[in-house]
Design a protein around this motif. Structure first.
Motif, PDB file in Angstrom:
ATOM      1  N   LYS A   1       0.899  -1.370  -0.092  1.00  0.00           N
ATOM      2  CA  LYS A   1       0.032  -0.129   0.057  1.00  0.00           C
ATOM      3  C   LYS A   1       0.814   1.159   0.257  1.00  0.00           C
ATOM      4  CE  LYS A   1      -4.053   1.994   2.179  1.00  0.00           C
ATOM      5  NZ  LYS A   1      -5.026   1.750   3.253  1.00  0.00           N
ATOM      6  N   ALA A   2       1.976   1.264   0.719  1.00  0.00           N
ATOM      7  CA  ALA A   2       2.773   2.488   0.871  1.00  0.00           C
ATOM      8  C   ALA A   2       3.458   2.595  -0.571  1.00  0.00           C
ATOM      9  CB  ALA A   2       3.919   2.279   2.041  1.00  0.00           C
ATOM     10  N   SER A   3       3.893   1.452  -1.184  1.00  0.00           N
ATOM     11  CA  SER A   3       4.449   1.701  -2.397  1.00  0.00           C
ATOM     12  C   SER A   3       3.501   2.190  -3.548  1.00  0.00           C
ATOM     13  CB  SER A   3       5.135   0.417  -2.986  1.00  0.00           C
ATOM     14  OG  SER A   3       6.044   0.031  -2.053  1.00  0.00           O
ATOM     15  N   ALA A   4       2.188   1.747  -3.232  1.00  0.00           N
ATOM     16  CA  ALA A   4       1.249   2.153  -4.409  1.00  0.00           C
ATOM     17  C   ALA A   4       0.750   3.516  -4.402  1.00  0.00           C
ATOM     18  CB  ALA A   4       0.172   1.134  -4.318  1.00  0.00           C
ATOM     19  N   LEU A   5       0.698   4.039  -3.079  1.00  0.00           N
ATOM     20  CA  LEU A   5       0.421   5.313  -2.873  1.00  0.00           C
ATOM     21  C   LEU A   5       1.480   6.366  -3.123  1.00  0.00           C
ATOM     22  CD1 LEU A   5      -1.346   5.024   0.714  1.00  0.00           C
ATOM     23  CD2 LEU A   5      -2.552   5.838  -1.265  1.00  0.00           C
ATOM     24  N   THR A   6       2.924   5.972  -2.950  1.00  0.00           N
ATOM     25  CA  THR A   6       4.021   6.757  -3.109  1.00  0.00           C
ATOM     26  C   THR A   6       3.798   7.117  -4.871  1.00  0.00           C
ATOM     27  OG1 THR A   6       4.947   6.242  -1.244  1.00  0.00           O
ATOM     28  CG2 THR A   6       6.267   7.144  -3.148  1.00  0.00           C
ATOM     29  N   TYR A   7       3.798   5.971  -5.714  1.00  0.00           N
ATOM     30  CA  TYR A   7       3.703   5.713  -6.906  1.00  0.00           C
ATOM     31  C   TYR A   7       2.591   6.751  -7.516  1.00  0.00           C
ATOM     32  CZ  TYR A   7       4.287   3.734 -11.678  1.00  0.00           C
ATOM     33  OH  TYR A   7       4.683   3.432 -13.105  1.00  0.00           O
ATOM     34  N   ALA A   8       1.458   6.453  -6.710  1.00  0.00           N
ATOM     35  CA  ALA A   8       0.320   7.237  -7.224  1.00  0.00           C
ATOM     36  C   ALA A   8       0.311   8.793  -7.071  1.00  0.00           C
ATOM     37  CB  ALA A   8      -1.085   6.950  -6.627  1.00  0.00           C
ATOM     38  N   LEU A   9       1.134   9.042  -5.988  1.00  0.00           N
ATOM     39  CA  LEU A   9       1.416  10.629  -6.019  1.00  0.00           C
ATOM     40  C   LEU A   9       2.231  11.222  -6.866  1.00  0.00           C
ATOM     41  CD1 LEU A   9       1.517  10.623  -2.007  1.00  0.00           C
ATOM     42  CD2 LEU A   9       0.061  12.080  -3.349  1.00  0.00           C
ATOM     43  N   ASP A  10       3.083  10.739  -7.436  1.00  0.00           N
ATOM     44  CA  ASP A  10       4.014  10.814  -8.585  1.00  0.00           C
ATOM     45  C   ASP A  10       3.464  11.088 -10.143  1.00  0.00           C
ATOM     46  OD1 ASP A  10       6.013  10.982  -6.742  1.00  0.00           O
ATOM     47  OD2 ASP A  10       6.870   8.846  -7.196  1.00  0.00           O
TER      48      ASP A  10
ATOM     49  N   ALA B   1       6.754  -7.215 -13.960  1.00  0.00           N
ATOM     50  CA  ALA B   1       6.676  -6.582 -12.640  1.00  0.00           C
ATOM     51  C   ALA B   1       6.408  -5.180 -12.228  1.00  0.00           C
ATOM     52  CB  ALA B   1       8.291  -7.122 -11.915  1.00  0.00           C
ATOM     53  N   LYS B   2       7.018  -4.522 -13.305  1.00  0.00           N
ATOM     54  CA  LYS B   2       6.801  -2.889 -12.949  1.00  0.00           C
ATOM     55  C   LYS B   2       5.417  -2.593 -13.595  1.00  0.00           C
ATOM     56  CE  LYS B   2      11.623  -1.739 -14.351  1.00  0.00           C
ATOM     57  NZ  LYS B   2      12.344  -1.086 -15.456  1.00  0.00           N
ATOM     58  N   GLY B   3       4.930  -3.457 -14.562  1.00  0.00           N
ATOM     59  CA  GLY B   3       3.478  -3.038 -14.753  1.00  0.00           C
ATOM     60  C   GLY B   3       2.391  -3.457 -13.717  1.00  0.00           C
ATOM     61  N   ILE B   4       2.695  -4.541 -12.904  1.00  0.00           N
ATOM     62  CA  ILE B   4       1.974  -5.066 -11.700  1.00  0.00           C
ATOM     63  C   ILE B   4       2.080  -3.931 -10.902  1.00  0.00           C
ATOM     64  CG2 ILE B   4       1.897  -6.522  -9.998  1.00  0.00           C
ATOM     65  CD1 ILE B   4       2.836  -8.595 -11.707  1.00  0.00           C
ATOM     66  N   ASN B   5       3.257  -3.326 -10.575  1.00  0.00           N
ATOM     67  CA  ASN B   5       3.271  -2.145  -9.540  1.00  0.00           C
ATOM     68  C   ASN B   5       2.380  -1.025  -9.854  1.00  0.00           C
ATOM     69  OD1 ASN B   5       5.177  -3.319  -7.916  1.00  0.00           O
ATOM     70  ND2 ASN B   5       6.917  -2.770  -8.903  1.00  0.00           N
ATOM     71  N   GLU B   6       2.439  -0.747 -11.292  1.00  0.00           N
ATOM     72  CA  GLU B   6       1.404   0.438 -11.876  1.00  0.00           C
ATOM     73  C   GLU B   6       0.174   0.041 -11.752  1.00  0.00           C
ATOM     74  OE1 GLU B   6       1.111   3.187 -15.825  1.00  0.00           O
ATOM     75  OE2 GLU B   6       2.798   1.878 -15.626  1.00  0.00           O
ATOM     76  N   LEU B   7      -0.260  -1.378 -11.903  1.00  0.00           N
ATOM     77  CA  LEU B   7      -1.577  -1.729 -11.661  1.00  0.00           C
ATOM     78  C   LEU B   7      -1.974  -1.276 -10.215  1.00  0.00           C
ATOM     79  CD1 LEU B   7      -1.978  -4.935 -13.842  1.00  0.00           C
ATOM     80  CD2 LEU B   7      -3.188  -2.745 -14.287  1.00  0.00           C
ATOM     81  N   ALA B   8      -1.140  -1.580  -9.298  1.00  0.00           N
ATOM     82  CA  ALA B   8      -1.529  -1.486  -7.906  1.00  0.00           C
ATOM     83  C   ALA B   8      -1.538  -0.082  -7.556  1.00  0.00           C
ATOM     84  CB  ALA B   8      -0.389  -1.932  -6.907  1.00  0.00           C
TER      85      ALA B   8
END
Length: 488
Positions: A294-303, A434-441
């Motif tokens: 969740k922390a990683s997804a939120l940080t990515y989303a804020l970017d 793997a990067k794509g999965i992180n973006e989906l999250a």
């Protein structure tokens, strides 16, 4: 006098020192116990010549002690320190290099000139509570050191426990350390007082972390040697991440820590060293890191700074919601909580013990054969989970995150045995997935926060996810028809 010092260094929070003092006598029969106040002055030249020779020179004063010691190059593995050292009594507070055995110096070293260039760099001033114990017919010293390293009016605290072998059975060392870690929160300490003092003197600290890259294995290693090298590489990376998280608790570092722990668990599983205790400790740690996705997804989303999203709503409103959700995860407090848990140090000690003294039995002495089997097994599971003739959606990919990471970690462990030819090309589309999965999250995190503040951006999110899944499907189908590099 020359001896090889083999010791296990553990770090302890100062609030737990009294509890440790109560526990140490329970390890065995106390032969001697005393409290000393020790002051060490470390010397080197302005050019740090001794440091360049991987030597450390100190003069110790206190409690009737006047002694100069030089430690030569040795090994530091996790928290296990093994270094030859030479001790010579002296009359004053300044070192006299001529009193050391001449054989310890590098060839052609000008010791007289070195003596003239010596200067004090930093001091360590601490109280040492020392116990000498008889444990299972073995002699063991336990020291609790409390004080500070000082240099130019700057201080670093000292709060550590050292268990040092007097006899030569390291199993006793680990058994006693484990008994203490079952009662008092402890963790491995990789950096010696001398190294920390040098860092303080130079105002430079090791804070650089590379990506988790291929671990340096070679065909001349036996499987048992490779196992120990893999575990030690993971354990040392864990300690490095711990140091960095103390000052910079970013989601990416927490993600690196979880990835490192998963690699360690994978290696233990492959070599049949994952006993029930280790399994429970890893499961505990995995649970403690449940916030990472969740922390990683939120940080990515804020970017994300999408023009199409700005047309739909005021991005500040959504960003504020995501920032608050990230703040609610309390990343700054997570490490302190982990370090207070007994399981933290217990897992570190179990890993270090395996890497140091475990007897690893395998059915073959050919490391390449083992590595190929491990990678082939992992590849087969990937093919079963995402067959080429089946269409996958975003939920399928999100569910595939952990198995894909596991497969990539197998390659991190053993990929260096096969060289670069074909290896990097084979891994590229899987890394992209793997990067794509992180973006989906990340999109899922945006969805949750948008729903929480009553904003409807579902159409925008669905388009982004569909486009990404389409690209990932193309990469997956191409990746599945590749010839694995370990078969080439």
């Amino acid at each position: 006098m020359s001896q090889t010092e083999v010791e296990l260094k553990l770090l302890i929070n100062k609030k737990h020192r009294q509890k440790l003092k109560d526990q140490v006598p329970q390890l065995g029969v106390t032969v001697d116990e005393k409290v000393l106040h020790l002051r060490n002055t470390y010397f080197d030249t302005d050019a740090l010549q001794l440091r360049q020779w991987h030597m450390g020179l100190r003069v110790r004063n206190g409690e009737g002690i006047n002694e100069q010691t030089i430690k030569t190059a040795g090994q530091v593995s996790g928290g296990l320190h093994s270094r030859p050292e030479y001790n010579v009594p002296i009359a004053g507070e300044l070192p006299d290099l001529a009193q050391f055995d001449s054989s310890i110096w590098p060839k052609n070293a000008d010791i007289a000139q070195l003596q003239q260039q010596l200067t004090p760099l930093f001091n360590t001033d601490f109280t040492r509570h020392l116990w000498r114990l008889q444990v299972e017919q073995q002699q063991l010293e336990v020291c609790l050191d409390s004080g500070a390293i000082t240099c130019n009016n700057t201080e670093l605290p000292i709060s550590e426990v050292e268990l040092e072998l007097i006899d030569d059975d390291p199993a006793v060392l680990f058994n006693c350390a484990t008994m203490l870690a079952e009662r008092v929160p402890l963790r491995l300490g990789q950096e010696s007082k001398a190294k920390r003092g040098y860092q303080l003197a130079a105002q430079a600290f090791d804070a650089y972390l590379t990506d988790l890259d291929f671990i340096q294995l070679s065909d001349d290693l036996s499987p048992a040697q490779a196992f120990k090298k893999l575990v030690m590489a993971g354990l040392e990376r864990w300690q490095q991440l711990e140091l960095m998280l103390e000052s910079y608790p970013s989601p990416s570092l927490w993600q690196d820590l979880r990835q490192t722990l998963r690699m360690l668990k994978l290696v233990l599983t492959q070599f049949q060293q994952l006993d029930e205790q280790a399994r429970q400790l890893f499961a505990w740690f995995e649970g403690q890191l449940s916030f990472v996705d969740k922390a990683s997804a939120l940080t990515y989303a804020l970017d994300i700074n999408s023009k199409s999203l700005r047309k739909k709503l005021d991005p500040e409103q959504l960003n504020a919601a995501m920032s608050q959700a990230l703040a609610n995860l309390q990343l700054e407090q997570r490490l302190a909580g982990l370090l207070e848990a007994l399981q933290y140090g217990q897992l570190q000690l179990q890993l270090l013990k395996l890497a140091s003294i475990a007897q690893i039995e395998t059915d073959s002495s050919d490391l390449r054969q083992h590595a190929t089997r491990f990678q082939a097994d992992s590849w087969q599971k990937v093919q079963q989970l995402m067959p080429i003739d089946t269409d996958l959606d975003k939920d399928d990919y999100l569910a595939f995150a952990a198995p894909l990471e596991k497969s990539l970690l197998v390659g991190v462990s053993y990929g260096e045995l096969y060289g670069h030819a074909g290896r990097d090309e084979f891994r590229l589309p899987w890394n992209d997935m793997a990067k794509g999965i992180n973006e989906l999250a990340c999109y899922q995190a945006i969805r949750e926060q948008a729903q929480a503040i009553g904003v409807d951006i579902e159409a925008w999110l669905s388009r982004k996810e569909a486009s990404l899944v389409f690209a990932m499907e193309q990469s997956r189908r191409s990746a599945l028809v590749q010839t694995p590099y370990w078969q080439a």
